[in-house]
Design a protein around this motif. Structure first.
Motif, short mmCIF file in Angstrom:
data_model
loop_
_atom_site.label_atom_id
_atom_site.label_comp_id
_atom_site.label_asym_id
_atom_site.label_seq_id
_atom_site.Cartn_x
_atom_site.Cartn_y
_atom_site.Cartn_z
N PHE A 479 0.82 -1.21 0.00
CA PHE A 479 0.00 0.00 0.00
C PHE A 479 0.86 1.26 0.00
N LEU A 480 1.98 1.21 0.70
CA LEU A 480 2.88 2.36 0.75
C LEU A 480 3.58 2.58 -0.60
N PHE A 495 -4.25 3.84 0.39
CA PHE A 495 -4.02 4.57 1.63
C PHE A 495 -5.06 4.19 2.68
N SER A 496 -6.28 3.94 2.26
CA SER A 496 -7.32 3.53 3.21
C SER A 496 -6.97 2.19 3.85
N LYS A 497 -6.42 1.27 3.05
CA LYS A 497 -6.00 -0.02 3.61
C LYS A 497 -4.81 0.15 4.56
N LEU A 498 -3.91 1.08 4.22
CA LEU A 498 -2.80 1.38 5.13
C LEU A 498 -3.32 1.87 6.48
N ILE A 499 -4.28 2.76 6.45
CA ILE A 499 -4.87 3.28 7.68
C ILE A 499 -5.57 2.16 8.46
N GLU A 560 -1.93 14.18 8.11
CA GLU A 560 -2.71 14.45 9.32
C GLU A 560 -3.37 13.17 9.84
N GLU A 561 -3.83 12.32 8.93
CA GLU A 561 -4.44 11.06 9.37
C GLU A 561 -3.40 10.16 10.05
N LEU A 562 -2.22 10.07 9.41
CA LEU A 562 -1.17 9.24 10.00
C LEU A 562 -0.73 9.78 11.36
N LYS A 563 -0.56 11.09 11.42
CA LYS A 563 -0.12 11.70 12.68
C LYS A 563 -1.14 11.46 13.79
N GLU A 564 -2.42 11.55 13.45
CA GLU A 564 -3.46 11.36 14.45
C GLU A 564 -3.46 9.92 15.00
N ILE A 565 -3.26 8.95 14.12
CA ILE A 565 -3.23 7.54 14.57
C ILE A 565 -2.10 7.32 15.57
#
Length: 680
Positions: A479-480, A495-499, A560-565
């Motif tokens: 995914f990356l 990216f959704s699967k990565l999240i 921002e999504e990655l940072k939040e996780i």
């Protein structure tokens, strides 16, 4: 003096001498008869060897002055001597024979160990009496147990058992009979619930109840052990409790082989499972001092004869064999732990138990309790034996982590894509970490052996943690790799699967112990950031027609999504947070403004090199020309002026390999000068 007078005087002396000899013979015979009578009353029998008949006393055997004095004394005492008071209770046969029994048993054990027999001659010990006789209370309990064997009836089992805590409290308060019938009631309840289920359906509530039953049975068994062990020291207090212990033992004798019967109820001494020679020998060594030192010994017994001692070589060989048997038993117990884990968890594919918010298994408590029991038992035998037992246990435990890992990996490999696979790994990381903490109590006793065990446990927990991390990396790398490509602009599924995978990892990591969780989360955070940024360094795509602005916006939103996780996962690598936004600003701004955004990037990540920035500019659409050269030159100036070589613990770009742009010959000659500048 006339001849007749002389003859008369001589005859008188002869008559007196004959009378004295007759008296002496009579006294000697009387003493011999009394000696025979005493030997017979003690059960010693008569002399087996044949005694030569005494020669008749003649004139030639004239007594010496000392002998004449003794004879005179005996004659004077003949009419005044009084026999001492006869004891009301004669010496028992068992008391007389105990010394011989000890000697025979000791010789037998020495022979079985190949030690041979003692070469020196030991003086016979006097018989021991009172210390070997059971007290009235103990005798009464024994009689009661014998009477109850055929007549005892178990009280009615309540239809609804008390709670686990209430039963445990009853055991602690030594209300044994009530605790026992409620325990049986709980066992019956468990059996009914188990029979009502399908074989594949085994809810966690039933697993917990099964463990509660096992713990309660163990607590009751240990309480019985303590009561029996202390019965000699506190007979009056423990008399009634011993009777209740007998009730339970009698009932368990009847129930042996039935489902739910208590295991280990016969264990009333700390030598269970070992050679009976050890059981005897250690009891002999440590109880003989109490017996031989009793005040009931004959006064003639010397002080140094009151302790029945064994030579040090003999004792050391016994202790070594004891430890060897214990270590073999320990290996069997550890192998059984693996078998139980396979039977109860792996085959049934049950989820790990959650205790106090983390995944756990029973492994650490089973091992620790087992070792603790061995150590406590050895301490009651001899404080010097304790260290040997601890060493033996640790030496066997040292090989267990790899044996367990081998069995677990063999079973779990086909399940590597399931969440259960990761949950098991996490539960064993937690369990073996707890075992390591338990074992720290033996730091002072055997520091070297403990250190080796700790290294093996650390190795196992590290490999288990790495396995979970590598599984995550393998899962998300595809995914990356599809980020920052032409398809990436309009395709969000990767990216959704990565999240999604990262969120799953976040949920799993919550059940780790805090110590392992922090390191694990930080590694996951660093990996995702490094791989995400690396996609900008591969020269797979170059933005044209103002697509750089669209790319910058998308990078900002994804970042921002990655940072939040990772903030939710409580990662402590806050220094990674700025890099995504700082790179997106360089990508989205005007060409003339790029140099203005270099300073924050160099300050936060001084390990960034010209090749990294060149790759970012390629993605931005600045492939060649004077603008690219001046930007790279500005980077070199900022790095030189700052003099900051970077913190090795906060190195990001040095872990990223950047693609080299070899298309410089297509541009102006001046742009090619950039290759003269070192990549720093």
């Amino acid at each position: 003096m006339t001849a007749a007078a002389a003859t008369l005087k001589a005859a008188g002396r002869s008559s007196e001498s004959a009378e004295q000899r007759d008296s002496a013979v009579e006294i000697t015979g009387s003493l011999a008869r009394r000696g025979a009578s005493i030997r017979q009353s003690l059960g010693l029998g008569t002399k087996k060897h044949k005694q030569e008949p005494l020669e008749p006393v003649t004139e030639a055997m004239t007594p010496s002055e000392e002998q004449t004095e003794v004879i005179d004394t005996v004659l004077e005492l003949r009419d005044t001597y009084t026999l001492p008071e006869i004891p009301p209770v004669p010496l028992s046969d068992s008391a007389v024979e105990i010394t011989g029994s000890l000697a025979r048993r000791g010789a037998s054990i020495r022979q079985s160990l190949g030690l041979g027999s003692k070469k020196h001659k030991q003086e016979p010990l006097e018989p021991v009496t009172e210390a070997m006789t059971p007290s009235e209370e103990q005798t009464e309990v024994i009689d009661t147990v014998l009477e109850l064997r055929d007549t005892y009836t178990l009280p009615e089992i309540p239809p609804v058992p008390l709670s686990v805590m209430e039963i445990n409290k009853l055991i602690d308060m030594e209300v044994l009979e009530e605790a026992y019938v409620n325990l049986l009631s709980l066992c019956l309840e468990f059996q009914k619930e188990h029979q009502a289920l399908d074989q594949e359906d085994y809810p966690i509530e039933l697993v917990n109840k099964e463990k509660d039953l096992s713990l309660l049975y163990g607590t009751l068994r240990n309480k019985m052990f303590v009561i029996v062990r202390n019965s000699s020291a506190l007979p009056s207090r423990n008399k009634e409790l011993l009777v209740y212990v007998a009730y339970i033992i009698l009932e368990e004798e009847k129930r042996q082989g039935e489902p739910g019967a208590m295991q280990g109820w016969r264990e009333t001494n700390p030598f269970k499972g070992y050679d009976y020679g050890f059981n005897y020998e250690f009891n002999c060594c440590f109880h003989s001092e109490k017996v031989m030192g009793s005040s009931s010994l004959q006064p003639e017994l010397k002080e140094d004869q009151r302790v029945l001692t064994l030579d040090n070589d003999f004792l050391n060989q016994i202790k070594d064999k004891y430890c060897a048997c214990l270590q073999a038993d320990m290996k069997t117990s550890l192998n059984r732990i693996i078998e139980l884990e396979n039977e109860d968890m792996w085959r049934e594919k049950r989820k790990p138990v959650i205790d106090e918010g983390i995944y756990t298994s029973h492994i650490d408590m089973d091992i620790w309790t087992n070792i603790k029991g061995h150590v406590q038992g050895s301490r009651r035998i001899d404080v010097n034996l304790e260290q040997k037992v601890v060493r033996s246990c640790l030496e066997e435990l040292k090989t267990f982590p790899k044996r367990f890992e081998s069995a677990f990996v063999k079973w779990s490999s086909p399940l590597s894509n399931s969440s259960l696979w990761a949950e098991y790994h996490i539960s064993y990381i937690n369990s073996f970490s707890a075992l390591k903490e338990h074992m720290e109590s033996y730091q002072d006793t055997c520091p070297i052996q403990l250190g080796l065990v700790q290294n093996e446990i650390d190795g196992l927990t590290t490999r288990l943690s790495q396995a979970v991390m590598e599984n995550f990396k393998t899962d998300v790398k595809p995914f990356l790799r599809r980020q920052m490509t032409g398809k990436w602009f309009s395709f969000n599924e990767d990216f959704s699967k990565l999240i999604s995978r990262t969120e799953t990892l976040s949920d799993q990591s919550k059940y780790m112990t805090p110590k392992h969780k922090q390191a694990f989360v930080n590694k996951a955070h660093f990996f995702v950031v490094k791989e995400y940024v690396s996609q900008l360094m591969k020269n797979n795509y170059s933005c044209k027609n103002r697509k750089n602005e669209t790319a910058a916006t998308k990078i900002t939103n994804q970042w921002e999504e990655l940072k939040e996780i990772f903030q939710d996962m409580n990662s402590t690598l806050d220094w990674l947070h700025p890099v995504g936004n700082q790179l997106s600003m360089i990508i989205g701004c005007k060409k003339s403004d790029v140099k203005q955004h270099l300073q924050p990037l160099v300050n936060n990540y001084p390990d960034i090199r010209k090749s990294h920035l060149s790759a970012v500019l390629y993605f931005r659409g600045i492939i060649r020309g004077r603008e690219k050269h001046t930007i790279l030159q500005r980077l070199a100036e900022l790095k030189q002026s700052s003099g900051n070589t970077g913190n090795k613990e906060q190195a990001l770009f040095s872990e990223i390999q950047a693609a080299v742009n070899t298309d410089c010959m297509a541009g102006t000659p001046f742009s090619c000068l950039s290759f003269i500048v070192p990549d720093s």
